[in-house]
Design an enzyme around this catalytic site. Structure first.
Site, PDB file in Angstrom:
ATOM      1  N   ASP A  77       0.746  -1.107   0.136  1.00  0.00           N
ATOM      2  CA  ASP A  77       0.058  -0.208   0.194  1.00  0.00           C
ATOM      3  C   ASP A  77       0.796   1.345  -0.071  1.00  0.00           C
ATOM      4  O   ASP A  77       1.779   1.258   0.936  1.00  0.00           O
ATOM      5  CB  ASP A  77      -0.884  -0.005   1.412  1.00  0.00           C
ATOM      6  CG  ASP A  77      -2.051   0.810   1.225  1.00  0.00           C
ATOM      7  OD1 ASP A  77      -1.920   1.917   0.640  1.00  0.00           O
ATOM      8  OD2 ASP A  77      -3.072   0.420   1.666  1.00  0.00           O
ATOM      9  N   ARG A 116      -0.701   4.421   0.211  1.00  0.00           N
ATOM     10  CA  ARG A 116      -1.525   5.450   0.400  1.00  0.00           C
ATOM     11  C   ARG A 116      -1.137   6.354   1.655  1.00  0.00           C
ATOM     12  O   ARG A 116      -1.291   7.434   1.904  1.00  0.00           O
ATOM     13  CB  ARG A 116      -3.104   5.065   0.747  1.00  0.00           C
ATOM     14  CG  ARG A 116      -3.717   4.747  -0.362  1.00  0.00           C
ATOM     15  CD  ARG A 116      -5.195   4.362  -0.063  1.00  0.00           C
ATOM     16  NE  ARG A 116      -5.029   2.867   0.406  1.00  0.00           N
ATOM     17  CZ  ARG A 116      -5.917   2.304   0.877  1.00  0.00           C
ATOM     18  NH1 ARG A 116      -7.096   2.734   0.566  1.00  0.00           N
ATOM     19  NH2 ARG A 116      -5.943   1.000   1.455  1.00  0.00           N
TER      20      ARG A 116
END
Ligand SMILES: [Zn+2]
Length: 418
Positions: A330, A332
């Protein structure tokens, strides 16, 4: 003499790696008043006034460059801000004066025409980085909720035809580099160097101009949808239903069924409308971080890798396949996400419509308290998205039900590539 030409008329390139002009106003991030903080000046029209690295409009700055290259736009164009003022005044809130609470947007970004009127009149090209407007949003899922009697029109928040009345806010990123480095627990010099090198050397001032502390990164920003009175967001006594949602074009817009993004988003909007009708306020903060900020090409490669692996698309291999392609699970990094909540004056979220432990940890870690966590109802999870949601629950996502174990995850298998 035309800008960008010398006395003979030849075009020359102006490098930005030397000191700015004495006319550039200083920025004191987190200062209590706009006058003391100073305007963010990212114009390319007058280099002497610039006090940031990069330029306005996030990734759209590149399209602006194309428009200039194509001869369609004068680089000297100045925005006429007549009638563009925010429909609702947001803040100022105490969080605006805390240089640690907000590091990735300009709290005064919606109000520049007002608070920097003198500088604008003195020919400084100061642009809003935030815009606030009104809209009616119409979604088939909300129309269905009306039909089935889950929601009722009230003529104020939800109209008889199914339109929800919202205030929406567009926010461009404005990064205070010392604060961003602190959020990520890295050295500011290391952050500047990585930003410079990993964008292919796009912004030399990152490494040559330590005096410039603000960077307008070429990335997408956020859009905030507010249900009810935006001023209620800052009142912890008013019930706040909120979702922080990361962009997923495939599901949000096109209805792909491999993930829960759109059903969770529309469920959150339904919860926001219902909460506002109870006398509360609702918020959806939508961040442009497509495919866990890995981008859609990486995302689609991962889909293929998941569905073609031996044994098919199983939940136990969900994160491994992303990591194989992207190097991380990830990208983000929710560290900057709470800034927009602090900008809105939020101190308490009564109902957080999210199961993500990363979002929850970032929000509560930034000092905002969270009451109830609202999961996506099982009946809204598309069959093929079971792989994702089971893998996430096993990895720490909030669930009021049982957490799948390693054996369960092997049994959750998605559709093939047909
Ligand atoms: Zn999705």
């Amino acid at each position: 003499m035309e800008p960008g030409t010398d006395r003979t008329g030849a075009r020359h390139i102006r490098l930005t790696s030397h000191s700015g002009g004495p006319l550039a106003p200083p920025i004191r991030w987190g200062a209590p008043t706009p006058a003391e903080r100073g305007p963010i000046v990212g114009t390319t029209g007058n280099r002497a006034h610039r006090n940031v690295i990069g330029t306005h409009s996030g990734s759209y700055g590149v399209y602006r460059a194309l428009a200039v290259a194509a001869g369609a736009l004068s680089p000297q164009h100045r925005a006429d801000l007549t009638n563009t003022a925010p429909t609702d005044v947001i803040g100022p809130y105490p969080q605006w004066q805390n240089p640690d609470a907000i590091v990735s947007l300009d709290p005064w970004g919606a109000a520049v025409a007002d608070v920097f009127a003198d500088q604008l009149a003195a020919d400084h090209d100061i642009r809003p980085t935030i815009a606030v407007t009104k809209a009616h949003v119409m979604l088939p899922e909300i129309a269905e909720a009306l039909q089935k009697g889950r929601l009722r029109p009230d003529g104020r928040i939800l109209l008889a035809g199914g339109a929800a009345v919202v205030t929406k806010v567009a926010v461009e990123p404005v990064w205070y580099l010392p604060g961003v480095a602190a959020r990520f627990g890295c050295d500011e010099a290391a952050l500047r160097r990585a930003l410079f090198e990993e964008t292919g050397g796009m912004y030399p001032e990152l490494v040559t101009r330590g005096d410039l502390e603000v960077f307008l990164p070429p990335i997408g920003g956020q859009t905030v949808y507010i249900f009810g009175d935006p001023r209620d967001l800052a009142d912890p006594a008013v019930e706040l239903t909120a979702r922080v949602h990361d962009e997923c074009n495939g599901s949000d817009v096109f209805g792909s069924d491999i993930c829960t993004c759109r059903p969770y988003l529309t469920h959150a909007i339904e919860e926001c409308i219902a909460g506002t009708q109870r006398g509360g306020v609702g918020l959806v903060a939508y961040s442009r971080k497509e495919g866990r900020a890995l981008g859609e090409v990486t995302k689609f490669l991962v889909y293929n890798a998941r569905k073609r692996q031996v044994g098919g698309d199983t939940a136990d291999q969900y994160f491994a396949r992303t990591e194989c392609v992207a190097g991380v699970q990830d990208m983000r990094f929710q560290e900057l996400m709470p800034d927009v909540l602090h900008w809105l004056g939020i101190t308490r979220i009564h109902r957080l419509v999210s199961m993500s432990n990363m979002k929850y940890d970032a929000i509560t870690g930034s000092g905002i308290s969270v009451g109830e966590r609202v999961n996506i109802p099982d009946e809204l999870i598309p069959a093929d998205a079971r792989v994702e949601i089971d893998a996430k629950m096993a990895a720490g996502y909030f669930t009021p039900g049982p957490v799948p174990d390693a054996e369960d995850l092997k049994k959750t298998v998605g559709r093939g590539l047909a």
